[in-house]
Design a protein around this motif. Sequence first.
Motif, PDB file in Angstrom:
ATOM      1  N   LEU A 308       0.813  -1.222   0.000  1.00 31.71           N
ATOM      2  CA  LEU A 308       0.000   0.000   0.000  1.00 31.71           C
ATOM      3  C   LEU A 308       0.849   1.276   0.000  1.00 31.71           C
ATOM      4  O   LEU A 308       0.605   2.175  -0.819  1.00 31.71           O
ATOM      5  CB  LEU A 308      -0.977  -0.012   1.181  1.00 31.71           C
ATOM      6  CG  LEU A 308      -2.136   0.979   1.093  1.00 31.71           C
ATOM      7  CD1 LEU A 308      -2.910   0.807  -0.208  1.00 31.71           C
ATOM      8  CD2 LEU A 308      -3.070   0.810   2.282  1.00 31.71           C
ATOM      9  N   PRO A 309       1.864   1.403   0.880  1.00 35.21           N
ATOM     10  CA  PRO A 309       2.698   2.614   0.811  1.00 35.21           C
ATOM     11  C   PRO A 309       3.398   2.760  -0.543  1.00 35.21           C
ATOM     12  O   PRO A 309       3.552   3.867  -1.050  1.00 35.21           O
ATOM     13  CB  PRO A 309       3.720   2.417   1.932  1.00 35.21           C
ATOM     14  CG  PRO A 309       3.086   1.462   2.884  1.00 35.21           C
ATOM     15  CD  PRO A 309       2.269   0.551   2.014  1.00 35.21           C
ATOM     16  N   LEU A 310       3.801   1.631  -1.129  1.00 35.06           N
ATOM     17  CA  LEU A 310       4.473   1.655  -2.429  1.00 35.06           C
ATOM     18  C   LEU A 310       3.520   2.178  -3.504  1.00 35.06           C
ATOM     19  O   LEU A 310       3.886   3.017  -4.330  1.00 35.06           O
ATOM     20  CB  LEU A 310       4.938   0.233  -2.779  1.00 35.06           C
ATOM     21  CG  LEU A 310       6.219   0.064  -3.608  1.00 35.06           C
ATOM     22  CD1 LEU A 310       7.390   0.774  -2.949  1.00 35.06           C
ATOM     23  CD2 LEU A 310       6.538  -1.410  -3.786  1.00 35.06           C
ATOM     24  N   PHE A 311       2.264   1.683  -3.468  1.00 31.74           N
ATOM     25  CA  PHE A 311       1.245   2.132  -4.428  1.00 31.74           C
ATOM     26  C   PHE A 311       0.981   3.636  -4.266  1.00 31.74           C
ATOM     27  O   PHE A 311       0.966   4.383  -5.240  1.00 31.74           O
ATOM     28  CB  PHE A 311      -0.052   1.349  -4.223  1.00 31.74           C
ATOM     29  CG  PHE A 311      -1.223   1.895  -4.990  1.00 31.74           C
ATOM     30  CD1 PHE A 311      -1.421   1.557  -6.318  1.00 31.74           C
ATOM     31  CD2 PHE A 311      -2.122   2.771  -4.392  1.00 31.74           C
ATOM     32  CE1 PHE A 311      -2.489   2.087  -7.040  1.00 31.74           C
ATOM     33  CE2 PHE A 311      -3.192   3.300  -5.094  1.00 31.74           C
ATOM     34  CZ  PHE A 311      -3.378   2.950  -6.431  1.00 31.74           C
ATOM     35  N   LEU A 312       0.789   4.068  -3.022  1.00 31.66           N
ATOM     36  CA  LEU A 312       0.451   5.473  -2.782  1.00 31.66           C
ATOM     37  C   LEU A 312       1.605   6.402  -3.145  1.00 31.66           C
ATOM     38  O   LEU A 312       1.385   7.518  -3.628  1.00 31.66           O
ATOM     39  CB  LEU A 312       0.057   5.679  -1.310  1.00 31.66           C
ATOM     40  CG  LEU A 312      -1.277   5.049  -0.903  1.00 31.66           C
ATOM     41  CD1 LEU A 312      -1.448   5.097   0.609  1.00 31.66           C
ATOM     42  CD2 LEU A 312      -2.446   5.740  -1.595  1.00 31.66           C
ATOM     43  N   GLY A 313       2.833   5.951  -2.919  1.00 32.80           N
ATOM     44  CA  GLY A 313       3.991   6.768  -3.265  1.00 32.80           C
ATOM     45  C   GLY A 313       4.234   6.807  -4.760  1.00 32.80           C
ATOM     46  O   GLY A 313       4.487   7.873  -5.342  1.00 32.80           O
ATOM     47  N   GLN A 314       4.149   5.649  -5.424  1.00 37.84           N
ATOM     48  CA  GLN A 314       4.483   5.547  -6.850  1.00 37.84           C
ATOM     49  C   GLN A 314       3.355   6.027  -7.758  1.00 37.84           C
ATOM     50  O   GLN A 314       3.590   6.759  -8.720  1.00 37.84           O
ATOM     51  CB  GLN A 314       4.839   4.095  -7.195  1.00 37.84           C
ATOM     52  CG  GLN A 314       5.251   3.896  -8.644  1.00 37.84           C
ATOM     53  CD  GLN A 314       5.522   2.438  -8.974  1.00 37.84           C
ATOM     54  OE1 GLN A 314       5.367   1.562  -8.145  1.00 37.84           O
ATOM     55  NE2 GLN A 314       5.933   2.176 -10.204  1.00 37.84           N
ATOM     56  N   ILE A 315       2.117   5.622  -7.479  1.00 34.46           N
ATOM     57  CA  ILE A 315       0.990   5.930  -8.379  1.00 34.46           C
ATOM     58  C   ILE A 315       0.297   7.237  -7.977  1.00 34.46           C
ATOM     59  O   ILE A 315       0.054   8.098  -8.818  1.00 34.46           O
ATOM     60  CB  ILE A 315      -0.031   4.772  -8.388  1.00 34.46           C
ATOM     61  CG1 ILE A 315       0.653   3.440  -8.726  1.00 34.46           C
ATOM     62  CG2 ILE A 315      -1.167   5.076  -9.368  1.00 34.46           C
ATOM     63  CD1 ILE A 315       1.333   3.383 -10.072  1.00 34.46           C
ATOM     64  N   ALA A 316      -0.026   7.374  -6.698  1.00 31.06           N
ATOM     65  CA  ALA A 316      -0.759   8.568  -6.259  1.00 31.06           C
ATOM     66  C   ALA A 316       0.166   9.740  -5.939  1.00 31.06           C
ATOM     67  O   ALA A 316      -0.303  10.871  -5.776  1.00 31.06           O
ATOM     68  CB  ALA A 316      -1.615   8.214  -5.030  1.00 31.06           C
ATOM     69  N   GLY A 317       1.483   9.473  -5.806  1.00 30.57           N
ATOM     70  CA  GLY A 317       2.440  10.544  -5.523  1.00 30.57           C
ATOM     71  C   GLY A 317       2.317  11.103  -4.119  1.00 30.57           C
ATOM     72  O   GLY A 317       2.627  12.277  -3.870  1.00 30.57           O
ATOM     73  N   TYR A 318       1.886  10.279  -3.166  1.00 28.18           N
ATOM     74  CA  TYR A 318       1.717  10.736  -1.787  1.00 28.18           C
ATOM     75  C   TYR A 318       3.074  10.892  -1.092  1.00 28.18           C
ATOM     76  O   TYR A 318       4.012  10.135  -1.348  1.00 28.18           O
ATOM     77  CB  TYR A 318       0.887   9.719  -0.996  1.00 28.18           C
ATOM     78  CG  TYR A 318      -0.611   9.862  -1.147  1.00 28.18           C
ATOM     79  CD1 TYR A 318      -1.182  10.347  -2.317  1.00 28.18           C
ATOM     80  CD2 TYR A 318      -1.470   9.505  -0.113  1.00 28.18           C
ATOM     81  CE1 TYR A 318      -2.555  10.468  -2.453  1.00 28.18           C
ATOM     82  CE2 TYR A 318      -2.853   9.617  -0.232  1.00 28.18           C
ATOM     83  CZ  TYR A 318      -3.386  10.102  -1.408  1.00 28.18           C
ATOM     84  OH  TYR A 318      -4.740  10.221  -1.535  1.00 28.18           O
ATOM     85  N   SER A 319       3.148  11.862  -0.188  1.00 32.64           N
ATOM     86  CA  SER A 319       4.330  12.030   0.667  1.00 32.64           C
ATOM     87  C   SER A 319       4.232  11.032   1.824  1.00 32.64           C
ATOM     88  O   SER A 319       3.149  10.484   2.085  1.00 32.64           O
ATOM     89  CB  SER A 319       4.374  13.453   1.229  1.00 32.64           C
ATOM     90  OG  SER A 319       3.310  13.615   2.173  1.00 32.64           O
ATOM     91  N   PRO A 320       5.339  10.774   2.558  1.00 33.07           N
ATOM     92  CA  PRO A 320       5.256   9.863   3.715  1.00 33.07           C
ATOM     93  C   PRO A 320       4.166  10.255   4.713  1.00 33.07           C
ATOM     94  O   PRO A 320       3.492   9.393   5.272  1.00 33.07           O
ATOM     95  CB  PRO A 320       6.661   9.970   4.343  1.00 33.07           C
ATOM     96  CG  PRO A 320       7.554  10.277   3.185  1.00 33.07           C
ATOM     97  CD  PRO A 320       6.738  11.163   2.291  1.00 33.07           C
TER      98      PRO A 320
END
Length: 536
Positions: A308-320
């Motif tokens: 999930l963190p990988l998806f949000l960082g890579q696809i959605a461009g979310y910060s930590p």
Amino acid sequence: MTGTTHTLPARGAPPAPPAVGEQVSARTWVAVAAGMMGAFMAVLDIQITNSSLRDILGTLSATQEEGSWISTAYLVAEIIVIPLTALLTRVFGLRSYMIGTTALFLVFSTLCGAAWNLESMIVFRMLQGFTGGALIPMAMTLVMAKLPASKRATGMAIFGLTATLAPAMGPTFGGYLSELYGWPSIFYINWVPGALLIAGMLYGLEREPMQLKQLWNADWLGIGFMAMGLGGLTIFLEEGNSKDWFDSPFIITFAGLAITGLLGWVVTSTTRAEPFVNLGLYGKRNFLVATVLSAVTGMGLYGSSFLLPLFLGQIAGYSPMQIGEVIMWVGLPQLFIMPFAAKLSSKVDNRILCSVGLALFGGSCLMNAYMDAGTGYDQLFWSQIVRALGQPFIMLTLSNFAMAGIAPRDMPSASSLFNMTRNLGGSIGIALLATALSSREHFHSARLGESVTMLSAATLERIEQMTASFIAKGVDPATAGNQALTAIGNIVRREAYVMAYNDGFFLVGAILIACIGILWCADKVKAPSGGGAGAH
């Protein structure tokens, strides 16, 4: 007087738990709470570096591939020390060993924060893992050794929280600290729970005599095989995907070491009268079922915390920090659900409760198997809530299954093997999902590429629209055409990754739900509420 030291049986076995109905002193509860804090801290540190890895690598001038050893070193040392805790507890006593290993953990945590290059960081992380890993099974041992049967469900509920909350909170907590105070703070923060843990042990536990002779008589050949087997297996799992598995001589070497070490450990354990950890516990049906499901749950816990963190960082461009706001909903509801689960576990067949937990956890992963490029906080909220509802029922009941009917002298061994298996499951899950993510992305990319071709009218129309858009922004026609083709290629790759993440979640969900059948191979168990052994 409650909370006093019980007379140690022969051969340094731990004291028998207090009698059913015996009052538990405040000192004992302080010791148990301190032990739980230690387990939470150790599990948290497994993945706390993940969200801060880019900053750490920048400071230490290391590549992404080299940086993977920062986590691998910790995991290797931790998985080796967990089975050793039964022996080391007998040698040094519960109190001395907990205090000593925590003090060393804090020293090595500080050195990690002060690391001056990649090599020093890897060495300090390994030493941190070797000292921190002991804290995980010790927390479970404290519950079994210090609490009477009627209070054990409460103790196991708190222990279950450390196992389920920490993997989800590790990357989140690390991301917050790094963003606010810099990456060394993720290591220095350990001083707060560590100091409280030492104070709790000094106050809550009586001093026990050391039995240093047991070190001399220990099964050092078996310990060597165990270290080689588990260390080799962890390196094989953690580094396999990045090195193309069996195409790499490095990975083949560690696969051979893992097989040789594990077989040697089993052989030496069965031929010695006093092995350092009792592998014979795997012969107990309930314990075997509990450890198999513990490995699967570890796969789900660490696997979902990886995807999930990988998806949000890579696809959605979310910060930590933004990722943390999504993931926190796996953790917060568990604080309220766990007391309810503990109460139910003494009244309802634990197979039913665990089945419900596995169905909810698996179902939440299946909910995540239909994401698209626009999926974010709002779309993920309910799957996180469902996951939070399921996890407490799994960890609490599996602990009950594992420890039901275990003799007091085997409790440290049972705790070590149960927690070792869960951590191994986590490593297997991450390795499996990293490989699946890579292979499925290639598969989906190829399939999408068959449709998105220059022979497709829809593709040509989209390219023309994008080219016109770039020209309108002042880009010359030739460059605009190239930019449109690049943009189309990026969209295809992004969609292939989204589909690969969906496949990963589907795989985890399907495995968790399939394991409900394995669970019913165990005997009926209820957590003791006021009497009885808990197994029926």
